[in-house]
Design a protein around this motif. Sequence first.
Motif, PDB file in Angstrom:
ATOM      1  N   SER A   1      39.475  30.322  52.161  1.00  0.00           N
ATOM      2  CA  SER A   1      39.060  31.709  51.953  1.00  0.00           C
ATOM      3  C   SER A   1      40.121  32.434  51.140  1.00  0.00           C
ATOM      4  O   SER A   1      41.317  32.184  51.277  1.00  0.00           O
ATOM      5  CB  SER A   1      38.863  32.407  53.306  1.00  0.00           C
ATOM      6  OG  SER A   1      40.063  32.413  54.038  1.00  0.00           O
TER       7      SER A   1
ATOM      8  N   GLY B   1      34.308  34.745  40.713  1.00  0.00           N
ATOM      9  CA  GLY B   1      34.146  35.162  42.093  1.00  0.00           C
ATOM     10  C   GLY B   1      35.342  34.787  42.940  1.00  0.00           C
ATOM     11  O   GLY B   1      36.246  34.067  42.524  1.00  0.00           O
TER      12      GLY B   1
ATOM     13  N   THR C   1      35.229  34.788  50.282  1.00  0.00           N
ATOM     14  CA  THR C   1      35.558  35.710  51.369  1.00  0.00           C
ATOM     15  C   THR C   1      35.945  34.938  52.616  1.00  0.00           C
ATOM     16  O   THR C   1      35.927  33.701  52.665  1.00  0.00           O
ATOM     17  CB  THR C   1      34.358  36.602  51.671  1.00  0.00           C
ATOM     18  OG1 THR C   1      33.258  35.785  52.122  1.00  0.00           O
ATOM     19  CG2 THR C   1      33.924  37.367  50.424  1.00  0.00           C
TER      20      THR C   1
ATOM     21  N   GLN D   1      32.130  36.097  46.389  1.00  0.00           N
ATOM     22  CA  GLN D   1      31.992  37.519  46.064  1.00  0.00           C
ATOM     23  C   GLN D   1      32.389  37.714  44.610  1.00  0.00           C
ATOM     24  O   GLN D   1      33.407  37.210  44.159  1.00  0.00           O
ATOM     25  CB  GLN D   1      32.878  38.364  46.978  1.00  0.00           C
ATOM     26  CG  GLN D   1      32.840  39.854  46.663  1.00  0.00           C
ATOM     27  CD  GLN D   1      33.764  40.640  47.576  1.00  0.00           C
ATOM     28  OE1 GLN D   1      34.128  40.144  48.640  1.00  0.00           O
ATOM     29  NE2 GLN D   1      34.145  41.834  47.151  1.00  0.00           N
ATOM     30  N   GLY D   2      31.594  38.451  43.851  1.00  0.00           N
ATOM     31  CA  GLY D   2      31.834  38.631  42.437  1.00  0.00           C
ATOM     32  C   GLY D   2      33.048  39.499  42.136  1.00  0.00           C
ATOM     33  O   GLY D   2      33.575  40.211  42.996  1.00  0.00           O
TER      34      GLY D   2
END
Length: 510
Positions: free
Chosen positions: A92, A108, A111, A117-118
């Motif tokens: 992560s 990205g 998370t 996530q972009g």
Amino acid sequence: MATGSVPTTGPRRWSRPGRLSLRAKLTGSMVLLLTFVCLVIGVASEIALRSFLTGQIDGQLSAASARAHDFANRPPEDGLGPDPLNAPGQASGTLSVRYSGDRVLYAGVLTVQGLPQGLSAEQESGLFAIPADRPPMTMTLGGLGDYRVQAASIPGGVVVTGLPLGPMQDTLSTVGWILFGVAAAGVAGAGFLGAFAVRRTLRPLDRVAATAGRVSAMRLDRGQVALSVRVPEIDTDPRTEVGQVGSALNLMLGHIAQALEARHASETRVRRFVADASHELRTPLAAIRGYAELAGRGSALVPPEVARSLSRIQSEAARMTTLVEDLLLLARLDAGRPLEAGQVDLVRLAADAVGDAHVAGPEHRWELRLPRVPVLVRGDVQRLHQALANLLSNARTHTPPGTVVVTELSRSRTGAAVLTVTDDGPGIAPELLPSVFERFARGDTSRSRAAGSTGLGMAITSAIVVAHHGTIEVHSRPGHTEFAVHLPVIAPSQRVHSFGTTPPQVEIRR
């Protein structure tokens, strides 16, 4: 004229106020040195730990970049798509950007939940500047914090992989606070223990300083001095620095004691000589005065020159008799012979002395200011009257006619009797003030003289005041000269009887 008293001063301290003591300097130096060492250790530890953690992150980044590189080169038949974050084993917070030319194929960050996530356009633009196939570098990405990033070339583009530095920074911050807390506690404990150790180590020096302080509190300028104070033997070990100082101080005190003994012996011989000579001179002087007076009775039978010579013989014999009596009195006072100890009312004494001075000097203006109640002291009334008469005679002799001489009796804040004689004459030159009460001191250059003097009046006054356990001082400037005598008063319980009241203020003027 005799000018100036010897001021009594207390013992001087061996250290100046406002300066740090040796104990404080040693303790402070030790604390500062320990603080500097702890600071160096803390900074070095943080730098070493940062380098170590950065190396670990670079190793993890190389592995993550290799996984992303391998995953980006795989055919998409497994259905995972071109996203390098889908590579197995990525942790992560891992950042991945894949671009070809000026076109971003994917960007990205993974998370905590393991979902991609972009990135924003600003964050993506900064990653384009990373050169491919170079060692890892650190970048700050807005909103994501600091990242350790590395770019690797693949067929048809470039894959940028990054790992967050937040955990490393948290670790460095935690370790830094721990080091700071431990160092602060260590410095505080070392300062406390160091102060105790320095205090204990400097105890011999304190004892040496205490010895020097006791010596400095002694009056060594006059009389017999028993200089028996010495540094303890335990503090005179020549193998130590403090012992060397203590030994040298003892040697110096021994030399001083010998010098004081020699000086006292010399003073004793001089006093004995003065007393004996003065006593022996009284008889021939009395004979000279007697024969001169006897011859003067027949002055009408002798030529005028002879009569004038006889008159001068009588005058000079009288002056020499006064000088001899003054020297004999000083010798007795120096020898410490006890004076009469009676109850003396300074109010009556001052009134009588000023009245006599007014008769002797009618060309001056005499003022007398007295309290309403008697002021009683214990002493010799004749000697105290002589002391005040000398002060008044001094003011009359060394000031011009018309000078105002004020004699005032009051009580100080401590309850002592204060007898002041003040005049508005020319004053005493500043360079003569320190020698006011020395024997044969004269101030003729600063104050006009209307009559001769022996130069012993102020010395006798000072000796009488000191013999009565009092003090005398002088303050002078042009237009104002003040002699102040302080004498201890008799407590009410020690009074034999009381006197009637005296007018509070008596003014005698020509």
